[in-house]
Design a protein around this motif. Structure first.
Motif, PDB file in Angstrom:
ATOM      1  N   LEU A 371       0.829  -1.206   0.000  1.00 38.73           N
ATOM      2  CA  LEU A 371       0.000   0.000   0.000  1.00 38.73           C
ATOM      3  C   LEU A 371       0.865   1.258   0.000  1.00 38.73           C
ATOM      4  N   GLN A 372       1.992   1.202   0.709  1.00 43.33           N
ATOM      5  CA  GLN A 372       2.909   2.345   0.669  1.00 43.33           C
ATOM      6  C   GLN A 372       3.466   2.536  -0.742  1.00 43.33           C
ATOM      7  N   ALA A 373       3.803   1.434  -1.392  1.00 42.37           N
ATOM      8  CA  ALA A 373       4.299   1.528  -2.770  1.00 42.37           C
ATOM      9  C   ALA A 373       3.230   2.111  -3.684  1.00 42.37           C
ATOM     10  N   LEU A 374       1.981   1.717  -3.469  1.00 43.31           N
ATOM     11  CA  LEU A 374       0.872   2.258  -4.255  1.00 43.31           C
ATOM     12  C   LEU A 374       0.737   3.760  -4.015  1.00 43.31           C
ATOM     13  N   GLN A 375       0.797   4.175  -2.763  1.00 42.06           N
ATOM     14  CA  GLN A 375       0.691   5.596  -2.444  1.00 42.06           C
ATOM     15  C   GLN A 375       1.839   6.399  -3.074  1.00 42.06           C
ATOM     16  N   GLN A 376       3.038   5.828  -3.022  1.00 39.80           N
ATOM     17  CA  GLN A 376       4.183   6.519  -3.616  1.00 39.80           C
ATOM     18  C   GLN A 376       4.014   6.654  -5.125  1.00 39.80           C
ATOM     19  N   ALA A 377       3.516   5.592  -5.768  1.00 36.42           N
ATOM     20  CA  ALA A 377       3.307   5.632  -7.221  1.00 36.42           C
ATOM     21  C   ALA A 377       2.236   6.655  -7.588  1.00 36.42           C
ATOM     22  N   LEU A 378       1.197   6.735  -6.796  1.00 38.94           N
ATOM     23  CA  LEU A 378       0.150   7.730  -7.058  1.00 38.94           C
ATOM     24  C   LEU A 378       0.707   9.142  -6.905  1.00 38.94           C
ATOM     25  N   GLN A 379       1.468   9.360  -5.840  1.00 41.21           N
ATOM     26  CA  GLN A 379       2.052  10.690  -5.623  1.00 41.21           C
ATOM     27  C   GLN A 379       2.977  11.071  -6.764  1.00 41.21           C
ATOM     28  N   ALA A 380       3.774  10.111  -7.209  1.00 41.67           N
ATOM     29  CA  ALA A 380       4.734  10.392  -8.281  1.00 41.67           C
ATOM     30  C   ALA A 380       4.037  10.777  -9.583  1.00 41.67           C
ATOM     31  N   ARG A 381       2.793  10.356  -9.729  1.00 41.49           N
ATOM     32  CA  ARG A 381       2.040  10.644 -10.957  1.00 41.49           C
ATOM     33  C   ARG A 381       1.058  11.787 -10.776  1.00 41.49           C
ATOM     34  N   GLY A 382       1.191  12.502  -9.645  1.00 41.05           N
ATOM     35  CA  GLY A 382       0.380  13.698  -9.434  1.00 41.05           C
ATOM     36  C   GLY A 382      -0.965  13.475  -8.795  1.00 41.05           C
ATOM     37  N   PHE A 383      -1.179  12.297  -8.210  1.00 37.80           N
ATOM     38  CA  PHE A 383      -2.456  12.015  -7.557  1.00 37.80           C
ATOM     39  C   PHE A 383      -2.212  11.960  -6.042  1.00 37.80           C
ATOM     40  N   ASP A 384      -2.591  13.024  -5.364  1.00 36.20           N
ATOM     41  CA  ASP A 384      -2.295  13.149  -3.938  1.00 36.20           C
ATOM     42  C   ASP A 384      -3.057  12.090  -3.150  1.00 36.20           C
ATOM     43  N   SER A 385      -2.316  11.202  -2.480  1.00 36.97           N
ATOM     44  CA  SER A 385      -2.941  10.124  -1.707  1.00 36.97           C
ATOM     45  C   SER A 385      -2.792  10.331  -0.216  1.00 36.97           C
ATOM     46  N   GLY A 386      -2.400  11.526   0.199  1.00 39.77           N
ATOM     47  CA  GLY A 386      -2.218  11.787   1.624  1.00 39.77           C
ATOM     48  C   GLY A 386      -0.893  11.236   2.115  1.00 39.77           C
ATOM     49  N   THR A 416      -5.740  -3.294  -5.892  1.00 39.47           N
ATOM     50  CA  THR A 416      -5.430  -4.704  -6.097  1.00 39.47           C
ATOM     51  C   THR A 416      -3.981  -4.817  -6.557  1.00 39.47           C
ATOM     52  N   HIS A 417      -3.478  -6.036  -6.573  1.00 36.94           N
ATOM     53  CA  HIS A 417      -2.115  -6.236  -7.070  1.00 36.94           C
ATOM     54  C   HIS A 417      -2.016  -5.882  -8.552  1.00 36.94           C
ATOM     55  N   ALA A 418      -3.050  -6.212  -9.316  1.00 32.41           N
ATOM     56  CA  ALA A 418      -3.033  -5.877 -10.740  1.00 32.41           C
ATOM     57  C   ALA A 418      -3.014  -4.367 -10.928  1.00 32.41           C
ATOM     58  N   LEU A 419      -3.781  -3.653 -10.108  1.00 31.73           N
ATOM     59  CA  LEU A 419      -3.808  -2.197 -10.224  1.00 31.73           C
ATOM     60  C   LEU A 419      -2.453  -1.608  -9.852  1.00 31.73           C
ATOM     61  N   LEU A 420      -1.834  -2.126  -8.782  1.00 33.74           N
ATOM     62  CA  LEU A 420      -0.509  -1.646  -8.386  1.00 33.74           C
ATOM     63  C   LEU A 420       0.501  -1.880  -9.509  1.00 33.74           C
ATOM     64  N   GLU A 421       0.454  -3.060 -10.092  1.00 33.31           N
ATOM     65  CA  GLU A 421       1.387  -3.370 -11.170  1.00 33.31           C
ATOM     66  C   GLU A 421       1.176  -2.457 -12.361  1.00 33.31           C
ATOM     67  N   GLN A 422      -0.081  -2.233 -12.723  1.00 34.09           N
ATOM     68  CA  GLN A 422      -0.375  -1.354 -13.860  1.00 34.09           C
ATOM     69  C   GLN A 422       0.041   0.073 -13.579  1.00 34.09           C
ATOM     70  N   LEU A 423      -0.198   0.519 -12.356  1.00 35.56           N
ATOM     71  CA  LEU A 423       0.168   1.888 -11.985  1.00 35.56           C
ATOM     72  C   LEU A 423       1.673   2.071 -12.024  1.00 35.56           C
ATOM     73  N   GLN A 424       2.416   1.089 -11.535  1.00 36.41           N
ATOM     74  CA  GLN A 424       3.874   1.210 -11.509  1.00 36.41           C
ATOM     75  C   GLN A 424       4.474   1.158 -12.906  1.00 36.41           C
ATOM     76  N   LYS A 425       3.759   0.519 -13.851  1.00 41.13           N
ATOM     77  CA  LYS A 425       4.248   0.452 -15.235  1.00 41.13           C
ATOM     78  C   LYS A 425       3.957   1.738 -16.012  1.00 41.13           C
ATOM     79  N   SER A 426       2.944   2.479 -15.555  1.00 41.27           N
ATOM     80  CA  SER A 426       2.618   3.715 -16.293  1.00 41.27           C
ATOM     81  C   SER A 426       3.672   4.766 -15.980  1.00 41.27           C
ATOM     82  N   PRO A 427       4.199   5.432 -16.988  1.00 36.65           N
ATOM     83  CA  PRO A 427       5.295   6.396 -16.743  1.00 36.65           C
ATOM     84  C   PRO A 427       4.784   7.613 -15.973  1.00 36.65           C
ATOM     85  N   PRO A 428       5.548   8.059 -14.995  1.00 36.31           N
ATOM     86  CA  PRO A 428       5.189   9.308 -14.305  1.00 36.31           C
ATOM     87  C   PRO A 428       5.377  10.489 -15.250  1.00 36.31           C
ATOM     88  N   PRO A 429       4.696  11.599 -14.982  1.00 36.91           N
ATOM     89  CA  PRO A 429       4.812  12.774 -15.858  1.00 36.91           C
ATOM     90  C   PRO A 429       6.221  13.348 -15.834  1.00 36.91           C
TER      91      PRO A 429
END
Length: 429
Positions: A371-386, A416-429
């Motif tokens: 979940l921390q990795a997911l939050q970091q990936a969201l932040q890196a892509r401009g989606f504030d997750s707190g 989900t794990h699939a969502l985390l994997e997909q998010l981490q594969k998408s390039p950050p801005p």
């Protein structure tokens, strides 16, 4: 267990209970796809806390006694509370524990609303019929809701903890991580002793300071406990009249609406915008009905103002329409899984149906590190997750929804794990 001054046992524990016991099952959200989770190394065993230096703890107690005297606590109460007070190393260890793995909402509900607990709850409702009906009539909270909380908090009084509340709170106050909170609760516990509601040896509860059969924090006890049997004491340990009335009083004071249901299972129409399942979007049940939301059993939706949709397991799990009374239960314990368990257990105790929709049991919940990795990936892509804390809260769910929309996915906010994997594969801005 409550959540106002925090919550009986868990308002208290919003940070603690919601964070711990139910943190693993707190507010579980939804899920569109699944994949096999990567192996996660076993977490290192928590370091054993060093024993408190006896002299330092004694000095802390002496200083706290001075503070308590200035707050109006008499010498007899101070002697009763602190003669023989002990530092409890196990309380420190439990307070510092950070569970790595979380539980899915369905795993939590399997235990919380098990057939055995339902049957026992029905039997217990008959046993306490007179006092719980009196509490329901006085405060407008249905008997089955009160009994369900009793079942959740102490398994119907069979296990409310055997830790001395004074020792637990003194330990937490001395240990320091939540010192201000613990000192406030400890002073409240002294006021309870001074008033004569309970002697020290019977003031028992959880390691975190929650007390009695429905797990009130001392501050919540002072605010909400009721002497319903008229014996001059508020006894949430031994008097079922006091236990049931105090619990109902807490909910009534925290927003319970007489005559309204807590919520119900619903069916959503095809192509429904799952992003509308957000607690901040509240409207009357009649408006939800115009959007195609239907009760799971096909009956008309009940009168429910300020209702929101809840998808605790995302797009692939059951959906619920919940109202103000669901939020009142959350103030008892600020964990979505807990409030849902109370509502569903009460429904079954009253003879109502089990859930109709199936849970997506093949999905594995993300660990805290994931979940921390997911939050970091969201932040890196401009989606504030707190905060990057590995806890799935409203800010993280909102960030997931925004990213899902940007990626053309169903915006159910469920990790989900699939969502985390997909998010981490998408390039950050």
């Amino acid at each position: 267990m409550p959540a106002s001054t925090m919550s009986p046992r868990r308002r208290l524990l919003a940070p603690l209970v919601a964070a711990l016991a139910l943190a693993g099952c707190a507010a579980p959200p939804p899920a569109p796809t699944a994949s096999t989770p990567p192996p996660v190394p076993a977490p290192a065993p928590a370091a054993r806390p060093a024993p408190a230096p006896t002299q330092d703890f004694a000095q802390w107690i002496a200083q706290f006694q001075d503070e308590a005297r200035r707050a109006g606590i008499d010498e007899a109460t101070l002697h009763a509370a602190f003669d023989g007070v002990q530092h409890l190393d196990q309380v420190v260890a439990l307070d510092r524990a950070q569970p790595e793995f979380t539980r899915s909402v369905w795993d939590y509900l399997d235990t919380a609303v098990s057939p055995q607990r339902v049957v026992r709850g029905q039997d217990k409702l008959l046993e306490v019929r007179a006092p719980v009906d009196a509490a329901a009539a006085r405060y407008g909270v249905p008997a089955e809701i009160v009994v369900a909380i009793w079942g959740m908090e102490s398994n119907y009084g069979s296990n409310y903890g055997d830790t001395p509340t004074i020792d637990a709170l003194a330990t937490l106050g001395f240990e320091g991580r939540r010192a201000a909170w613990a000192r406030t609760q400890l002073l409240a516990a002294l006021r309870i002793l001074q008033r004569g509601d309970i002697p020290r040896e019977r003031m028992l509860g959880s390691w975190a300071g929650a007390m009695g059969q429905t797990q009130f924090l001392p501050s919540n006890f002072l605010a909400y406990a009721v002497d319903a049997d008229g014996d001059g004491r508020r006894d949430i340990w031994g008097s079922m009249a006091d236990v049931t009335a105090s619990t109902a009083h807490f909910l009534a004071r925290e927003g319970w609406q007489r005559g309204q249901p807590w919520g119900l299972e619903v069916r959503l129409p095809p192509d429904f915008d799952l992003g509308r399942a957000d607690d901040t979007l509240r409207q009357h049940s009649t408006q939800w009905a115009t959007e195609g939301v239907r009760a799971a059993d096909g009956a008309p939706l009940p009168e429910l103002p300020d209702a929101s949709l809840l998808l605790p397991a995302g797009a692939r799990g059951p959906a619920f329409l919940v109202g103000p009374n669901f939020r009142a239960i959350l103030r008892y314990n600020n964990a979505t899984s807990y409030a849902l368990a109370v509502g569903l257990l009460a429904q079954r105790i009253a003879g109502g149906p089990a859930l109709q929709a199936a849970w997506p049991r093949e999905l594995k919940p993300l660990s805290r590190n994931e979940l921390q990795a997911l939050q970091q990936a969201l932040q890196a892509r401009g989606f504030d997750s707190g905060a990057i804390d590995g806890v799935l809260g409203p800010a993280t769910r909102s960030a997931i929804r925004r990213w899902q929309r940007s990626a053309g996915l169903a915006a159910d906010g469920y990790p989900t794990h699939a969502l985390l994997e997909q998010l981490q594969k998408s390039p950050p801005p």
